[in-house]
Design a protein around this motif. Structure first.
Motif, PDB file in Angstrom:
ATOM      1  N   GLN A 115      48.819  46.459  44.336  1.00 53.20           N
ATOM      2  CA  GLN A 115      47.899  46.009  43.290  1.00 53.20           C
ATOM      3  C   GLN A 115      48.603  45.123  42.273  1.00 53.20           C
ATOM      4  OE1 GLN A 115      45.872  49.296  41.449  1.00 53.20           O
ATOM      5  NE2 GLN A 115      44.683  49.795  43.273  1.00 53.20           N
ATOM      6  N   LEU A 161      33.050  43.753  38.629  1.00 54.59           N
ATOM      7  CA  LEU A 161      34.151  43.780  39.588  1.00 54.59           C
ATOM      8  C   LEU A 161      34.891  42.446  39.611  1.00 54.59           C
ATOM      9  CD1 LEU A 161      32.379  45.778  42.419  1.00 54.59           C
ATOM     10  CD2 LEU A 161      34.220  46.577  40.929  1.00 54.59           C
ATOM     11  N   ARG A 166      38.653  41.078  41.395  1.00 52.96           N
ATOM     12  CA  ARG A 166      38.457  41.327  42.828  1.00 52.96           C
ATOM     13  C   ARG A 166      37.873  40.108  43.539  1.00 52.96           C
ATOM     14  NH1 ARG A 166      37.024  47.584  43.957  1.00 52.96           N
ATOM     15  NH2 ARG A 166      37.797  48.484  42.014  1.00 52.96           N
ATOM     16  N   ALA A 170      36.501  42.063  48.531  1.00 53.21           N
ATOM     17  CA  ALA A 170      36.780  43.356  47.904  1.00 53.21           C
ATOM     18  C   ALA A 170      35.543  43.890  47.179  1.00 53.21           C
ATOM     19  CB  ALA A 170      37.944  43.222  46.930  1.00 53.21           C
TER      20      ALA A 170
END
Length: 244
Positions: A115, A161, A166, A170
């Motif tokens: 990440q 998101l 993302r 994703a």
């Protein structure tokens, strides 16, 4: 990718150096205080800077102030800020110029190497990478304003998101829909927020900034709703069924 690191904790700084090097990055400068950090950013003009909010000599907000000053002198300089806690004022300051290429992560995210490196690359590429807790805090302190009233709840979920940085794929995975459906939602978001294509086409960043600036109380509830939705969907997977 050339990186400048500004972190006063030796073990964390060295750990990030090793991690970034292992993923093909070149750490061109690694410093532990604000004055050296500013010099390194202006001299090296890195592809991305990773900066602790609090640096010597006073351990207040030197890191974020150096980041802001460097972006004033080098417009668009990509900066990923690390912080022990969510401090919404610093996050808003970093986002205020609307230029993108910014990130704000809590330090415990560094423990997840995948990440962390993804966030570094995203910021270096002109995108945003905001810790979910940072997004949630910004939303809870937002005031309801008209632009986001045009969006449906699903569009707000998608935009939330996007604020975390993302990709379309994703987001589709998180919401259990197709990439094509997410693409349609994003195009609808751009249209409703009156974000027209431009030469650099930074509509994604502008949409995220609108979300964080004008977030309504309903939008602030979306992260919790998403968690509940994901938990419900997880119970429907074959693996979960086998365990019941």
């Amino acid at each position: 990718m050339r990186v400048v690191l500004g972190e006063d904790l030796l073990l964390l700084r060295e750990g990030m150096e090793h991690l970034l090097t292992a993923h093909g990055c070149t750490v061109v400068a690694s410093v532990d205080n604000a004055p050296e950090l500013l010099r390194a950013l202006l001299d090296e003009r890195p592809d991305v800077a990773i900066v602790d909010v609090r640096l010597p000599p006073t351990f207040s907000d030197e890191g974020i102030q150096v980041a802001l000053e460097a972006r004033r002198r080098v417009p668009g300089l990509p900066v990923l800020v690390l912080s022990q806690y969510v401090e919404q004022l610093y996050a808003r300051e970093l986002l205020a110029d609307g230029a993108g290429s910014v990130g704000y992560l809590l330090k415990d995210r560094v423990l997840n190497s995948r990440q962390f490196v993804e966030a570094v690359r995203r910021v270096a590429g002109g995108g945003t990478a905001l810790d979910p807790k940072v997004v949630e805090r910004l939303l809870h302190h937002g005031a309801r304003r008209e632009p986001l009233d045009r969006l449906t709840r699903r569009e707000l979920e998608v935009l939330g998101l996007m604020a975390e940085g993302r990709s379309n794929a994703a987001i589709a995975e998180a919401l259990f829909v197709t990439d094509k459906a997410i693409g349609k939602h994003i195009n609808s978001i751009f249209t409703k927020l009156q974000l027209l294509p431009s030469k650099d086409d930074n509509r994604r960043v502008q949409a995220v900034l609108a979300y964080l600036t004008y977030a309504s109380p309903e939008a602030a509830e979306i992260p919790e709703a998403l968690q509940a939705h994901r938990a419900h969907q997880a119970l429907r997977t074959p693996e979960a069924a086998a365990q019941r």
